[in-house]
Design a protein around this motif. Structure first.
Motif, mmCIF file in Angstrom:
data_model
loop_
_atom_site.group_PDB
_atom_site.id
_atom_site.type_symbol
_atom_site.label_atom_id
_atom_site.label_comp_id
_atom_site.label_asym_id
_atom_site.label_seq_id
_atom_site.Cartn_x
_atom_site.Cartn_y
_atom_site.Cartn_z
ATOM 1 N N UNK A 5 0.833 -1.193 0.000
ATOM 2 C CA UNK A 5 0.000 0.000 0.000
ATOM 3 C C UNK A 5 0.872 1.248 0.000
ATOM 4 N N UNK A 6 0.281 2.358 -0.364
ATOM 5 C CA UNK A 6 0.985 3.633 -0.291
ATOM 6 C C UNK A 6 0.615 4.300 1.016
ATOM 7 N N UNK A 7 0.091 5.527 0.962
ATOM 8 C CA UNK A 7 -0.214 6.234 2.202
ATOM 9 C C UNK A 7 -1.629 5.961 2.698
ATOM 10 N N UNK A 8 -2.305 4.953 2.151
ATOM 11 C CA UNK A 8 -3.687 4.693 2.544
ATOM 12 C C UNK A 8 -3.801 4.152 3.968
ATOM 13 N N UNK A 9 -2.691 3.672 4.538
ATOM 14 C CA UNK A 9 -2.737 3.161 5.904
ATOM 15 C C UNK A 9 -2.553 4.256 6.944
ATOM 16 N N UNK A 10 -2.288 5.492 6.495
ATOM 17 C CA UNK A 10 -1.996 6.570 7.419
ATOM 18 C C UNK A 10 -2.817 7.813 7.093
ATOM 19 N N UNK A 11 -3.218 8.508 8.156
ATOM 20 C CA UNK A 11 -3.929 9.770 8.012
ATOM 21 C C UNK A 11 -3.111 10.846 8.724
ATOM 22 N N UNK A 12 -2.590 11.776 7.955
ATOM 23 C CA UNK A 12 -1.736 12.824 8.512
ATOM 24 C C UNK A 12 -2.590 14.044 8.841
ATOM 25 N N UNK A 27 3.398 14.439 12.171
ATOM 26 C CA UNK A 27 3.184 12.999 12.059
ATOM 27 C C UNK A 27 3.995 12.391 10.914
ATOM 28 N N UNK A 28 4.393 13.199 9.952
ATOM 29 C CA UNK A 28 5.117 12.662 8.796
ATOM 30 C C UNK A 28 6.416 11.979 9.202
ATOM 31 N N UNK A 81 -2.117 14.179 16.053
ATOM 32 C CA UNK A 81 -1.332 14.517 14.863
ATOM 33 C C UNK A 81 -1.494 13.526 13.717
ATOM 34 N N UNK A 82 -2.038 12.347 13.992
ATOM 35 C CA UNK A 82 -2.212 11.399 12.906
ATOM 36 C C UNK A 82 -2.841 10.099 13.370
ATOM 37 N N UNK A 83 -3.187 9.268 12.387
ATOM 38 C CA UNK A 83 -3.809 7.985 12.678
ATOM 39 C C UNK A 83 -3.203 6.891 11.801
ATOM 40 N N UNK A 84 -3.127 5.701 12.356
ATOM 41 C CA UNK A 84 -2.873 4.500 11.571
ATOM 42 C C UNK A 84 -4.222 3.838 11.363
ATOM 43 N N UNK A 85 -4.627 3.721 10.126
ATOM 44 C CA UNK A 85 -5.937 3.150 9.855
ATOM 45 C C UNK A 85 -5.878 1.626 9.962
ATOM 46 N N UNK A 86 -6.834 1.086 10.702
ATOM 47 C CA UNK A 86 -6.957 -0.356 10.896
ATOM 48 C C UNK A 86 -8.418 -0.717 10.626
ATOM 49 N N UNK A 87 -8.692 -1.795 9.894
ATOM 50 C CA UNK A 87 -10.080 -2.105 9.523
ATOM 51 C C UNK A 87 -10.945 -2.683 10.633
ATOM 52 N N UNK A 88 -10.404 -2.771 11.866
ATOM 53 C CA UNK A 88 -11.176 -3.262 12.998
ATOM 54 C C UNK A 88 -10.923 -2.346 14.186
ATOM 55 N N UNK A 89 -11.836 -2.370 15.132
ATOM 56 C CA UNK A 89 -11.675 -1.579 16.346
ATOM 57 C C UNK A 89 -10.431 -2.030 17.107
ATOM 58 N N UNK A 90 -9.584 -1.073 17.462
ATOM 59 C CA UNK A 90 -8.328 -1.395 18.128
ATOM 60 C C UNK A 90 -8.519 -1.393 19.643
#
Length: 300
Positions: free
Chosen positions: A1-8, A13-14, A259-268
């Motif tokens: 994946x590219x940057x789709x796993x992260x939300x800046x 956060x970069x 400052x940012x998020x790591x996207x995960x498809x389930x509740x962490x």
């Protein structure tokens, strides 16, 4: 994946992520994954699968997953003490236990002033060897994550176990205390209140306390969750806080800014840093164990 796993959300956060990295799913057959703890000596991770009443172990060298302990007394949070022993919060046993190097188990605490604990949830070990833990009622609310029972204490508190075994309440103004962790310098203790699970418009925040030996002062809200409620969290070396939420892992700067998020498809539920360089973030999320490699290191 590219940057789709992260939300800046903030340019700070970069430097915390590599946009070329990806979130990997390491295992996916849990009912509610919780309490990851990494062992550097044998490069493995142990975590809890609470409703299935078991603990699992992932081998970093082979990727294999096996049962570490079953039944596990509906174990929830896990951590490592100063002698690299596993320390566990048990919902079913309503106690804090330690797994010795020979595999035997020691009960560290199961009562406060003669009354049984509710269902210890998460725990951390301080530099002086004291164990600090939260004791909400999630494990006695029903038979799903423990054994349904009435609370003997009648409230949900944060506790400290002195190295000599004495158990004392250190914070008594929580609805449902949950995850907790010390700042990298050990001078502050951060504690989640996930009381929104039981009280309409209840707390879904992290509070920050100053630590003075065995006492806490302060307790102001450090951050309020923007997606669901916080559960467990850990710090990196720079004092950034990485917390589980409904839409992934939220990263907070030391000033409390999201400052940012790591996207995960389930509740962490919970996270921990591991790997040979402590720069791999392991993520327990509902049915699965995930991991992502980061350019930052977890606090020791």
């Amino acid at each position: 994946m590219a940057d789709t796993d992260f939300e800046i959300l903030d340019e700070r956060f970069r430097r915390c992520v590599k946009l070329s990295a990806r979130v990997e799913r390491l295992y996916g057959e849990c009912r509610w994954a919780e309490g990851p703890a990494y062992f550097p000596a044998h490069r493995s991770l142990v975590w809890s699968d609470i409703p299935n009443d078991r603990m699992l172990r992932w081998d970093e060298t082979s990727g294999a997953v096996g049962v570490f302990r079953a039944p596990s007394n509906y174990s929830n949070g896990n951590t490592i003490d100063r002698e690299w022993r596993l320390v566990t919060a048990e919902h079913g046993g309503r106690r804090i236990t330690r797994t010795e190097h020979d595999g035997s188990m020691t009960v560290i605490a199961d009562r406060w002033q003669g009354k049984r604990l509710n269902s210890p949830n998460d725990l951390v070990v301080a530099a002086d060897g004291a164990i600090w833990f939260t004791d909400p009622a999630y494990g006695i609310d029903s038979n799903y994550e423990g054994i349904q029972a009435d609370s003997e204490i009648g409230a949900c508190h944060v506790y400290r176990i002195d190295p000599d075994g004495r158990v004392e309440i250190v914070a008594d103004d929580f609805v449902r205390p949950n995850g907790l962790a010390f700042s990298p310098d050990g001078r502050r203790l951060f504690v989640v209140d996930s009381g929104a699970s039981h009280v309409e418009n209840g707390p879904r925040h992290i509070r920050a306390f100053d630590v003075d030996g065995a006492r806490l002062t302060g307790g102001d809200v450090f951050a309020t969750c923007t997606s669901g409620s916080f559960d467990g969290f850990r710090f990196d070396e720079a004092g950034r806080l990485w917390a589980g939420a409904a839409d992934g892992v939220h990263c907070y700067a030391p000033d409390g800014a999201l400052i940012g998020k790591i996207r995960v498809p389930e509740r962490v539920a919970n996270v921990c840093f591991g790997g040979p360089k402590r720069n791999r973030l392991f993520i327990c999320a509902t049915t699965s164990l995930y991991a992502v490699l980061l350019p930052v290191n977890g606090a020791r």
